[in-house]
Design an enzyme around this catalytic site. Structure first.
Site, mmCIF file in Angstrom:
data_model
loop_
_atom_site.group_PDB
_atom_site.id
_atom_site.type_symbol
_atom_site.label_atom_id
_atom_site.label_comp_id
_atom_site.label_asym_id
_atom_site.label_seq_id
_atom_site.Cartn_x
_atom_site.Cartn_y
_atom_site.Cartn_z
ATOM 1 N N CYS A 87 30.203 84.925 16.256
ATOM 2 C CA CYS A 87 29.368 83.825 15.770
ATOM 3 C C CYS A 87 30.209 82.929 14.868
ATOM 4 O O CYS A 87 30.954 83.431 14.022
ATOM 5 C CB CYS A 87 28.181 84.392 14.991
ATOM 6 S SG CYS A 87 27.076 83.136 14.323
ATOM 7 N N HIS A 129 20.852 84.289 21.313
ATOM 8 C CA HIS A 129 21.624 84.266 20.070
ATOM 9 C C HIS A 129 21.253 83.030 19.236
ATOM 10 O O HIS A 129 21.002 83.141 18.027
ATOM 11 C CB HIS A 129 23.121 84.252 20.430
ATOM 12 C CG HIS A 129 24.048 84.136 19.274
ATOM 13 N ND1 HIS A 129 24.895 85.157 18.899
ATOM 14 C CD2 HIS A 129 24.291 83.115 18.403
ATOM 15 C CE1 HIS A 129 25.609 84.759 17.843
ATOM 16 N NE2 HIS A 129 25.261 83.530 17.537
ATOM 17 N N GLU A 130 21.201 81.871 19.889
ATOM 18 C CA GLU A 130 20.903 80.636 19.156
ATOM 19 C C GLU A 130 19.447 80.587 18.688
ATOM 20 O O GLU A 130 19.167 80.105 17.585
ATOM 21 C CB GLU A 130 21.255 79.409 19.995
ATOM 22 C CG GLU A 130 22.721 79.314 20.416
ATOM 23 C CD GLU A 130 23.728 79.467 19.292
ATOM 24 O OE1 GLU A 130 23.408 79.154 18.126
ATOM 25 O OE2 GLU A 130 24.860 79.910 19.569
ATOM 26 N N HIS A 133 19.114 82.315 15.490
ATOM 27 C CA HIS A 133 19.467 81.467 14.338
ATOM 28 C C HIS A 133 18.260 80.660 13.861
ATOM 29 O O HIS A 133 18.067 80.487 12.659
ATOM 30 C CB HIS A 133 20.599 80.498 14.694
ATOM 31 C CG HIS A 133 21.963 81.085 14.607
ATOM 32 N ND1 HIS A 133 22.500 81.576 13.439
ATOM 33 C CD2 HIS A 133 22.924 81.257 15.557
ATOM 34 C CE1 HIS A 133 23.720 82.024 13.661
ATOM 35 N NE2 HIS A 133 24.000 81.843 14.945
#
Length: 153
Positions: A87, A129-130, A133
Site C-alpha cells: 500500500c 483494497h481501495e 480505504h
C-alpha cells in the site's frame, strides 16, 4: 497535480469517507490529480483519503487504463484468495490479505451515471483494497496473522 500520499498514522486513513453528493469541477480535478499521483507512484489504485480528501472516490489502473469510481459499493462477493498486498500509505510493507476472488460492484462515473461492474483476480483485489480505504481500513487491519511468520534461531 501530484498530491502527497498520506501515511499510516494520519487520522484521515482511519476515518470513513463521505459520500460524493455532487460531481462538480472540484471532484473532477481531484480525480485527475489522483490518477496522476497513482501513475507517478507506480500504484495500481488510489483512494481519495490517501491524498487527504475524505470523499468516496477511488481510481484503479485497469490494463493501463485508469478508471474513476465514485461512491463505489461492493454488492456481491464470491470465492476466497490469499495473497500479499502492499500500500502506498504503508510504505515498505507487504502483508497477506484474504479477499474475495470475484466481486460485483456499482459506482458512478465522472458524468454521474451509475454503472455495474464485474471483476476478478487483481482488479477485484484492488477494488476491495481501495474500498477498504474509504471505510477507514488499512492492509494492517486485514493482515492474516496465522500466515505471518517470524524467524526463529
Amino acid at each position: 497535480m501530484i498530491r502527497e500520499i498520506r501515511k499510516v498514522g494520519d487520522p484521515i486513513l482511519k476515518t470513513k469517507a463521505k459520500k460524493v453528493e455532487k460531481i462538480d469541477e472540484k471532484v473532477k480535478e481531484l480525480a485527475r490529480d489522483m490518477i496522476e499521483t497513482m501513475k507517478f507512484c507506480n500504484g495500481v489504485g488510489l483512494a481519495a483519503p490517501q491524498v487527504g480528501e475524505s470523499l468516496r472516490i477511488i481510481v484503479v489502473d485497469y490494463e493501463d487504463n485508469p478508471i474513476v469510481l465514485i461512491n463505489p459499493e461492493i454488492i456481491e462477493m464470491s470465492g476466497e484468495e490469499l495473497d500479499y498486498e502492499g500500500c502506498l500509505s504503508v510504505p515498505g510493507v507487504e502483508v497477506p490479505v484474504k479477499r474475495a476472488e470475484r466481486i460485483v460492484f456499482k459506482a458512478q462515473d465522472l458524468d454521474g451515471r451509475t454503472k455495474k461492474y464485474r471483476a476478478k483476480g487483481l482488479l477485484a483485489r484492488v477494488v476491495q483494497h481501495e474500498v477498504d480505504h474509504l471505510d477507514g481500513m488499512l492492509i494492517l487491519d486485514r493482515a492474516v496473522e496465522e500466515t505471518l511468520k517470524t524467524e526463529e534461531k
